[in-house]
Design a protein around this motif. Sequence first.
Motif, PDB file in Angstrom:
ATOM      1  N   SER A  73      42.765  49.533  46.818  1.00 54.52           N
ATOM      2  CA  SER A  73      43.646  48.860  47.770  1.00 54.52           C
ATOM      3  C   SER A  73      45.066  49.431  47.724  1.00 54.52           C
ATOM      4  O   SER A  73      45.854  49.220  48.643  1.00 54.52           O
ATOM      5  CB  SER A  73      43.686  47.355  47.487  1.00 54.52           C
ATOM      6  OG  SER A  73      44.254  47.094  46.215  1.00 54.52           O
ATOM      7  N   ASP A  74      45.392  50.172  46.657  1.00 48.04           N
ATOM      8  CA  ASP A  74      46.738  50.723  46.508  1.00 48.04           C
ATOM      9  C   ASP A  74      46.787  52.233  46.314  1.00 48.04           C
ATOM     10  O   ASP A  74      47.845  52.835  46.483  1.00 48.04           O
ATOM     11  CB  ASP A  74      47.440  50.074  45.308  1.00 48.04           C
ATOM     12  CG  ASP A  74      47.735  48.597  45.532  1.00 48.04           C
ATOM     13  OD1 ASP A  74      48.454  48.292  46.500  1.00 48.04           O
ATOM     14  OD2 ASP A  74      47.224  47.770  44.761  1.00 48.04           O
ATOM     15  N   PHE A  75      45.657  52.840  45.938  1.00 53.57           N
ATOM     16  CA  PHE A  75      45.669  54.266  45.629  1.00 53.57           C
ATOM     17  C   PHE A  75      44.470  54.988  46.249  1.00 53.57           C
ATOM     18  O   PHE A  75      43.427  54.392  46.472  1.00 53.57           O
ATOM     19  CB  PHE A  75      45.604  54.489  44.105  1.00 53.57           C
ATOM     20  CG  PHE A  75      46.642  53.746  43.322  1.00 53.57           C
ATOM     21  CD1 PHE A  75      47.952  54.199  43.272  1.00 53.57           C
ATOM     22  CD2 PHE A  75      46.306  52.588  42.636  1.00 53.57           C
ATOM     23  CE1 PHE A  75      48.906  53.504  42.544  1.00 53.57           C
ATOM     24  CE2 PHE A  75      47.244  51.887  41.910  1.00 53.57           C
ATOM     25  CZ  PHE A  75      48.558  52.346  41.858  1.00 53.57           C
ATOM     26  N   GLU A  76      44.682  56.281  46.490  1.00 52.79           N
ATOM     27  CA  GLU A  76      43.544  57.158  46.772  1.00 52.79           C
ATOM     28  C   GLU A  76      42.848  57.387  45.440  1.00 52.79           C
ATOM     29  O   GLU A  76      43.504  57.592  44.412  1.00 52.79           O
ATOM     30  CB  GLU A  76      44.042  58.483  47.345  1.00 52.79           C
ATOM     31  CG  GLU A  76      44.803  58.365  48.648  1.00 52.79           C
ATOM     32  CD  GLU A  76      43.981  58.779  49.842  1.00 52.79           C
ATOM     33  OE1 GLU A  76      42.858  59.276  49.622  1.00 52.79           O
ATOM     34  OE2 GLU A  76      44.461  58.624  50.971  1.00 52.79           O
ATOM     35  N   LEU A  77      41.526  57.390  45.438  1.00 52.81           N
ATOM     36  CA  LEU A  77      40.789  57.528  44.193  1.00 52.81           C
ATOM     37  C   LEU A  77      39.942  58.794  44.166  1.00 52.81           C
ATOM     38  O   LEU A  77      39.325  59.170  45.167  1.00 52.81           O
ATOM     39  CB  LEU A  77      39.878  56.319  43.960  1.00 52.81           C
ATOM     40  CG  LEU A  77      40.530  54.952  43.782  1.00 52.81           C
ATOM     41  CD1 LEU A  77      39.456  53.891  43.546  1.00 52.81           C
ATOM     42  CD2 LEU A  77      41.532  54.961  42.632  1.00 52.81           C
ATOM     43  N   GLU A  78      39.924  59.421  43.003  1.00 56.20           N
ATOM     44  CA  GLU A  78      38.971  60.471  42.680  1.00 56.20           C
ATOM     45  C   GLU A  78      38.337  60.048  41.361  1.00 56.20           C
ATOM     46  O   GLU A  78      39.043  59.645  40.442  1.00 56.20           O
ATOM     47  CB  GLU A  78      39.667  61.827  42.547  1.00 56.20           C
ATOM     48  CG  GLU A  78      40.341  62.295  43.836  1.00 56.20           C
ATOM     49  CD  GLU A  78      41.093  63.609  43.662  1.00 56.20           C
ATOM     50  OE1 GLU A  78      41.148  64.092  42.501  1.00 56.20           O
ATOM     51  OE2 GLU A  78      41.611  64.135  44.649  1.00 56.20           O
ATOM     52  N   LEU A  79      37.028  60.122  41.266  1.00 58.95           N
ATOM     53  CA  LEU A  79      36.351  59.631  40.066  1.00 58.95           C
ATOM     54  C   LEU A  79      35.980  60.768  39.117  1.00 58.95           C
ATOM     55  O   LEU A  79      35.460  61.801  39.543  1.00 58.95           O
ATOM     56  CB  LEU A  79      35.084  58.850  40.446  1.00 58.95           C
ATOM     57  CG  LEU A  79      35.277  57.622  41.335  1.00 58.95           C
ATOM     58  CD1 LEU A  79      34.005  56.780  41.342  1.00 58.95           C
ATOM     59  CD2 LEU A  79      36.456  56.769  40.902  1.00 58.95           C
ATOM     60  N   ILE A  80      36.250  60.548  37.836  1.00 58.24           N
ATOM     61  CA  ILE A  80      35.886  61.493  36.786  1.00 58.24           C
ATOM     62  C   ILE A  80      34.777  60.860  35.955  1.00 58.24           C
ATOM     63  O   ILE A  80      34.970  59.794  35.359  1.00 58.24           O
ATOM     64  CB  ILE A  80      37.079  61.798  35.868  1.00 58.24           C
ATOM     65  CG1 ILE A  80      38.290  62.249  36.683  1.00 58.24           C
ATOM     66  CG2 ILE A  80      36.700  62.843  34.819  1.00 58.24           C
ATOM     67  CD1 ILE A  80      39.566  62.348  35.858  1.00 58.24           C
ATOM     68  N   PHE A  81      33.619  61.482  35.891  1.00 53.87           N
ATOM     69  CA  PHE A  81      32.488  60.969  35.114  1.00 53.87           C
ATOM     70  C   PHE A  81      32.354  61.798  33.840  1.00 53.87           C
ATOM     71  O   PHE A  81      32.097  63.002  33.898  1.00 53.87           O
ATOM     72  CB  PHE A  81      31.199  61.033  35.933  1.00 53.87           C
ATOM     73  CG  PHE A  81      31.194  60.086  37.106  1.00 53.87           C
ATOM     74  CD1 PHE A  81      30.696  58.802  36.972  1.00 53.87           C
ATOM     75  CD2 PHE A  81      31.690  60.486  38.338  1.00 53.87           C
ATOM     76  CE1 PHE A  81      30.684  57.921  38.053  1.00 53.87           C
ATOM     77  CE2 PHE A  81      31.690  59.617  39.427  1.00 53.87           C
ATOM     78  CZ  PHE A  81      31.188  58.328  39.281  1.00 53.87           C
ATOM     79  N   ASP A  82      32.493  61.142  32.673  1.00 54.81           N
ATOM     80  CA  ASP A  82      32.568  61.881  31.413  1.00 54.81           C
ATOM     81  C   ASP A  82      31.212  62.306  30.844  1.00 54.81           C
ATOM     82  O   ASP A  82      31.159  63.015  29.841  1.00 54.81           O
ATOM     83  CB  ASP A  82      33.354  61.089  30.377  1.00 54.81           C
ATOM     84  CG  ASP A  82      32.597  59.870  29.840  1.00 54.81           C
ATOM     85  OD1 ASP A  82      31.485  59.564  30.333  1.00 54.81           O
ATOM     86  OD2 ASP A  82      33.129  59.213  28.922  1.00 54.81           O
ATOM     87  N   ASN A  83      30.119  61.897  31.463  1.00 52.38           N
ATOM     88  CA  ASN A  83      28.773  62.347  31.069  1.00 52.38           C
ATOM     89  C   ASN A  83      28.508  62.135  29.575  1.00 52.38           C
ATOM     90  O   ASN A  83      28.054  63.039  28.885  1.00 52.38           O
ATOM     91  CB  ASN A  83      28.568  63.819  31.440  1.00 52.38           C
ATOM     92  CG  ASN A  83      27.102  64.224  31.458  1.00 52.38           C
ATOM     93  OD1 ASN A  83      26.216  63.418  31.176  1.00 52.38           O
ATOM     94  ND2 ASN A  83      26.840  65.479  31.784  1.00 52.38           N
ATOM     95  N   PHE A  84      28.814  60.924  29.099  1.00 55.33           N
ATOM     96  CA  PHE A  84      28.563  60.546  27.702  1.00 55.33           C
ATOM     97  C   PHE A  84      29.239  61.518  26.741  1.00 55.33           C
ATOM     98  O   PHE A  84      28.698  61.847  25.688  1.00 55.33           O
ATOM     99  CB  PHE A  84      27.056  60.495  27.424  1.00 55.33           C
ATOM    100  CG  PHE A  84      26.326  59.506  28.289  1.00 55.33           C
ATOM    101  CD1 PHE A  84      26.270  58.165  27.964  1.00 55.33           C
ATOM    102  CD2 PHE A  84      25.687  59.928  29.456  1.00 55.33           C
ATOM    103  CE1 PHE A  84      25.598  57.255  28.760  1.00 55.33           C
ATOM    104  CE2 PHE A  84      25.012  59.025  30.264  1.00 55.33           C
ATOM    105  CZ  PHE A  84      24.968  57.686  29.915  1.00 55.33           C
ATOM    106  N   PHE A  85      30.449  61.964  27.110  1.00 57.69           N
ATOM    107  CA  PHE A  85      31.159  62.970  26.337  1.00 57.69           C
ATOM    108  C   PHE A  85      31.415  62.521  24.904  1.00 57.69           C
ATOM    109  O   PHE A  85      31.397  63.328  23.974  1.00 57.69           O
ATOM    110  CB  PHE A  85      32.494  63.302  27.017  1.00 57.69           C
ATOM    111  CG  PHE A  85      33.158  64.531  26.479  1.00 57.69           C
ATOM    112  CD1 PHE A  85      32.794  65.789  26.925  1.00 57.69           C
ATOM    113  CD2 PHE A  85      34.153  64.431  25.517  1.00 57.69           C
ATOM    114  CE1 PHE A  85      33.399  66.933  26.434  1.00 57.69           C
ATOM    115  CE2 PHE A  85      34.764  65.573  25.013  1.00 57.69           C
ATOM    116  CZ  PHE A  85      34.399  66.823  25.473  1.00 57.69           C
ATOM    117  N   HIS A  86      31.644  61.214  24.714  1.00 62.33           N
ATOM    118  CA  HIS A  86      31.952  60.703  23.383  1.00 62.33           C
ATOM    119  C   HIS A  86      30.750  60.030  22.734  1.00 62.33           C
ATOM    120  O   HIS A  86      30.894  59.339  21.732  1.00 62.33           O
ATOM    121  CB  HIS A  86      33.112  59.710  23.461  1.00 62.33           C
ATOM    122  CG  HIS A  86      34.360  60.313  24.026  1.00 62.33           C
ATOM    123  ND1 HIS A  86      35.106  61.260  23.368  1.00 62.33           N
ATOM    124  CD2 HIS A  86      34.988  60.108  25.218  1.00 62.33           C
ATOM    125  CE1 HIS A  86      36.144  61.613  24.104  1.00 62.33           C
ATOM    126  NE2 HIS A  86      36.094  60.938  25.230  1.00 62.33           N
TER     127      HIS A  86
END
Length: 232
Positions: free
Chosen positions: A71-84
């Motif tokens: 509602s306030d920002f443009e979004l780009e999603l980062i998926f960490d692929n179970f990095f941790h």
Amino acid sequence: MNHSKSSEPETPPSVTKATWCAVRSRKEVNLQIERLKSEGISTLRLGIDCIKFNTKKGLSWYNWLLPTLASDFELELIFDNFFHCPPSATHRKHSFHEIVEYFIHRHGQYFTLVELWRNPANRVKHDIDENIYSEDVIFTATWAKRHGKKVSLGGIQTIDFEWITKLISSQFFGTIEYLNIDKQSEDEWRTNTKFFERTLRSLFKAKGLNTQIITTDDNLVNFQPLKEEIAC
């Protein structure tokens, strides 16, 4: 929340924050949102913790968080692929592909670009002669692209060089917006990241690829946690 319609690959906006938001107090997040708005932040690169998503509270949290931020920002999603995720962990309620698929089907109206990370375990077991499209990040990237999302690869390290050159040969990068090199993961990055970056740029240019190369910077927002985060 639409990005530019230009056919050229987009360089991430200058007023951008990469945000890893822990499962926590909604009130606190709303306060942080107001702070970011006051700083003129227009785009958030929102990190999705795949381990936390695989919990009941994590799923509920992201279902609230995305529309709230959108509602306030443009979004780009980062998926960490179970990095941790510990290498010994084998049981996952939802796979990497299923998680990305869920966000596209449930919240796809809030974002146009996804950045997908390579699982560290694949760096150890990957056979360069095997079918690269069988790896989860490549399969997921191809699927997301077919569903109208712009796709980028993130968390890239020097150890991925041979893997990337095979992707270049397969023309896979013709569908990738940008490649995000992670220069913060290991001490060795301080000395060889620039060489790695220059080499990839030369390879991309030789193949006529428009994929942009960026490096992870310090422009991160980790919403400050309360004394106790929600247990997952």
